[in-house]
Design a protein around this motif. Structure first.
Motif, PDB file in Angstrom:
ATOM      1  N   THR A   1      56.569  81.717  29.146  1.00  0.00           N
ATOM      2  CA  THR A   1      56.341  82.636  29.895  1.00  0.00           C
ATOM      3  C   THR A   1      54.976  83.217  29.722  1.00  0.00           C
ATOM      4  OG1 THR A   1      58.800  83.132  30.501  1.00  0.00           O
ATOM      5  CG2 THR A   1      56.962  84.936  30.880  1.00  0.00           C
ATOM      6  N   ARG A   2      54.607  83.411  28.418  1.00  0.00           N
ATOM      7  CA  ARG A   2      53.340  84.023  28.174  1.00  0.00           C
ATOM      8  C   ARG A   2      52.202  83.107  28.425  1.00  0.00           C
ATOM      9  NH1 ARG A   2      51.290  88.781  27.687  1.00  0.00           N
ATOM     10  NH2 ARG A   2      53.327  89.400  27.042  1.00  0.00           N
ATOM     11  N   LEU A   3      52.676  81.816  28.215  1.00  0.00           N
ATOM     12  CA  LEU A   3      51.549  80.891  28.664  1.00  0.00           C
ATOM     13  C   LEU A   3      51.278  80.075  29.882  1.00  0.00           C
ATOM     14  CD1 LEU A   3      52.081  78.688  25.168  1.00  0.00           C
ATOM     15  CD2 LEU A   3      50.405  80.156  25.582  1.00  0.00           C
ATOM     16  N   ALA A   4      52.454  79.960  30.575  1.00  0.00           N
ATOM     17  CA  ALA A   4      52.575  79.303  31.978  1.00  0.00           C
ATOM     18  C   ALA A   4      53.322  80.089  32.938  1.00  0.00           C
ATOM     19  CB  ALA A   4      53.138  77.994  31.614  1.00  0.00           C
ATOM     20  N   GLY A   5      54.260  81.100  32.624  1.00  0.00           N
ATOM     21  CA  GLY A   5      54.802  81.897  33.672  1.00  0.00           C
ATOM     22  C   GLY A   5      56.160  81.918  33.586  1.00  0.00           C
TER      23      GLY A   5
ATOM     24  N   LEU B   1      58.396  73.071  25.199  1.00  0.00           N
ATOM     25  CA  LEU B   1      57.322  73.560  26.270  1.00  0.00           C
ATOM     26  C   LEU B   1      56.639  72.868  27.125  1.00  0.00           C
ATOM     27  CD1 LEU B   1      55.917  75.928  23.096  1.00  0.00           C
ATOM     28  CD2 LEU B   1      56.946  76.871  25.209  1.00  0.00           C
ATOM     29  N   LEU B   2      56.484  71.664  26.560  1.00  0.00           N
ATOM     30  CA  LEU B   2      55.739  70.420  27.375  1.00  0.00           C
ATOM     31  C   LEU B   2      56.702  70.158  28.418  1.00  0.00           C
ATOM     32  CD1 LEU B   2      54.201  68.381  24.609  1.00  0.00           C
ATOM     33  CD2 LEU B   2      53.062  69.530  26.335  1.00  0.00           C
ATOM     34  N   GLY B   3      57.997  70.115  28.033  1.00  0.00           N
ATOM     35  CA  GLY B   3      59.021  69.503  29.196  1.00  0.00           C
ATOM     36  C   GLY B   3      59.294  70.660  30.081  1.00  0.00           C
ATOM     37  N   GLY B   4      58.995  71.665  29.757  1.00  0.00           N
ATOM     38  CA  GLY B   4      59.448  73.045  30.813  1.00  0.00           C
ATOM     39  C   GLY B   4      58.496  73.224  31.822  1.00  0.00           C
ATOM     40  N   VAL B   5      56.975  72.898  31.301  1.00  0.00           N
ATOM     41  CA  VAL B   5      56.041  72.822  32.344  1.00  0.00           C
ATOM     42  C   VAL B   5      55.844  71.769  33.180  1.00  0.00           C
ATOM     43  CG1 VAL B   5      53.309  72.744  32.520  1.00  0.00           C
ATOM     44  CG2 VAL B   5      54.345  74.066  30.967  1.00  0.00           C
ATOM     45  N   ALA B   6      56.351  70.598  32.620  1.00  0.00           N
ATOM     46  CA  ALA B   6      56.584  69.537  33.331  1.00  0.00           C
ATOM     47  C   ALA B   6      57.588  69.499  34.506  1.00  0.00           C
ATOM     48  CB  ALA B   6      56.824  68.094  32.678  1.00  0.00           C
ATOM     49  N   LEU B   7      58.787  70.228  34.134  1.00  0.00           N
ATOM     50  CA  LEU B   7      60.000  70.138  35.151  1.00  0.00           C
ATOM     51  C   LEU B   7      59.544  71.178  35.927  1.00  0.00           C
ATOM     52  CD1 LEU B   7      63.019  70.149  32.528  1.00  0.00           C
ATOM     53  CD2 LEU B   7      62.421  68.407  34.298  1.00  0.00           C
TER      54      LEU B   7
END
Length: 501
Positions: free
Chosen positions: A117-121, A315-321
């Protein structure tokens, strides 16, 4: 005097506009991780030998614990003291043994959600936290009475404090970062490997000199704080890690496969995020990479020692999803994604079920103790081949206490060791020959045999002077009943001598 400016431009969650979503990105993963951790928590009343060590060591008095840690296992000392406190408040068996790991995993999942959340929402953070909680390896150690879930939670929240410190002139974030790191390194020293990942993150984000100085002061303080433990555990390294061999093909393939997946997620422009990549990719690759490469010289690599690196993958997977649906351009693509999701669910469910059964671990001390309780008679001799397998009964004193431990010289507590010390070979042989029945707890057939004199005399005496009456295979072990062969003029072995109870 520092002015209240930001050291580096890191995005932050729109907390004013969506506070509920921001909280949910941490709370929902924590709730999911808790539910998954409580699901099948006792693993059908099984406990493997490392957990048995936790159980029996944590039940010692603080004085006995400190005496043990001065000789071995100092690296786990803070965790044992924590578990001693848990058992003092609630000696609740397997649930009490594993509940701290469940709660630590929930805390780690919340931390991954907060980081995302802090980095990407909020939405990428929520997806990252959920993905982290769902990873089979995370579920595995959420249900294990060892320190690795606590280490993971500490590293995740230290990383969160790092991110906050990079955006703020307030020194409190850096003080918290150093304090959390110091504590988590006392729980397990290999948590310090995350400092290399954090240093690479600072480099990739082009953090100015002031940020480096603050990070260096906090990281240096943590390393100084853990220095006494490092000195003590260095002297115990041979005993602590001597059982490890250099990594074989399987660990290397696992490391390379997970790293390749992380690199793929970070290299697809439509699905990647530069800031998340700068933090998550080093976290995923650097700690295990350093440990497995260093193990070519000193074989210290075990993947659970750097379990926390999987937070980077989440973290990488969360942004990709989060970004994937926006990139779908046709119903056919949406159908393909649904199919992929179904396949992944089909793979995830069996894996999640598999970590909750006794067969998922190397052995089952609880099953061994139950089997010995069924086969043995009060006063029977008991023999452990090798001696370190005494651990199978040490957490079950009611079973161990009614048998005559033929090779034991001094108990674990009296000898300030994990499994006690054993008698000289001649004494073991003499005591064995005086025992009419012996229950032997042994490794499965085909395992390497210890070359030590005590172990050799145990095997030779049993083979030469005893009948093998009954053998029961248990997960990772075998329990064998031996009856003394009759000597000249002795009564032949009776059938009931080979029967239990």
């Amino acid at each position: 005097m520092d002015t209240p400016t930001r050291d580096v431009d890191l995005p932050t969650a729109p907390a004013r506009t969506a506070p509920a979503r921001t909280r949910a990105s941490a709370l929902v993963p924590a709730a999911l991780a808790t539910a998954l951790g409580l699901w099948g928590l006792t693993r059908r009343d099984s406990m493997w030998r490392d957990e048995s060590v936790t159980c029996q060591v944590a039940h010692r008095t603080p004085g006995e614990l400190l005496e043990l840690l001065s000789r071995i296992d100092a690296v786990h000392g803070l965790y044992y003291l924590l578990m001693h406190g848990v058992f003092a408040l609630w000696d609740g068996g397997l649930p009490a043994l594993r509940l701290p790991s469940v709660l630590a995993t929930a805390l780690a999942a919340a931390g991954v959600g907060a980081l995302g959340t802090r980095l990407a929402g909020p939405r990428p953070g929520l997806l990252a936290g959920i993905l982290f909680a769902l990873l089979p390896a995370i579920q595995w150690y959420a249900q294990e009475g060892r320190s690795y879930a606590l280490v993971t939670a500490g590293v995740v929240w230290a990383t969160y404090l790092l991110v906050r410190g990079l955006r703020s002139a307030a020194p409190g974030w850096w003080a918290g970062y150093g304090l959390v790191l110091a504590v988590v390194c006392w729980v397990h020293e290999f948590a310090a490997l995350v400092l290399s990942a954090h240093a690479l993150t600072l480099y990739l984000l082009r953090v100015p000199g002031r940020g480096w100085r603050r990070w260096g002061a906090a990281a240096g303080g943590a390393l100084v704080a853990v220095g006494p433990l490092t000195v003590v555990s260095a002297g115990q390294a041979e005993q602590q890690l001597g059982w490890l061999g250099r990594p074989g093909l399987a660990p290397w393939l696992q490391f390379l496969g997970v790293s390749a997946l992380g690199l793929l997620l970070s290299r697809v422009p439509a699905l990647a995020d530069r800031t998340v990549t700068a933090l998550a990719l080093p976290l995923l690759i650097v700690p295990p990479g350093l440990l497995i490469t260093g193990s070519l010289l000193e074989p210290w690599y075990v993947d659970r020692y750097v379990l926390y690196s999987l937070a980077g993958l989440a973290l990488l997977g969360g942004v990709a999803l989060d970004r994937l649906p926006a990139r779908l351009g046709s119903p056919a693509r949406k159908g393909a994604v649904c199919l992929l999701g179904t396949v992944l669910l089909g793979l995830w469910l069996p894996a999640s079920l598999a970590v909750r059964v006794p067969e998922s671990r190397k052995d089952d001390a609880a099953a061994v103790a139950r089997t010995v309780g069924e086969l043995a008679r009060p006063g029977d001799g008991v023999l452990f081949l090798p001696s370190r397998r005494r651990e199978w009964l040490l957490s079950y004193p009611a079973v161990h206490g009614r048998l005559d431990d033929l090779a034991l010289a001094r108990s674990p507590v009296a000898s300030r060791t994990l499994q006690g010390t054993e008698l000289p070979p001649d004494t073991i042989r003499r005591r064995l020959l005086a025992a009419p029945r012996v229950v032997a707890l042994m490794d499965p057939a085909g395992q390497p045999l210890d070359p030590f004199a005590q172990e050799v005399v145990k095997r030779r005496t049993l083979k030469a002077y005893f009948f093998r009456c009954e053998s029961v295979r248990v997960r990772g072990a075998q329990v064998v009943v031996y009856v003394r062969k009759p000597g000249p003029g002795s009564v032949a072995v009776r059938g009931e001598d080979c029967q239990h109870r």
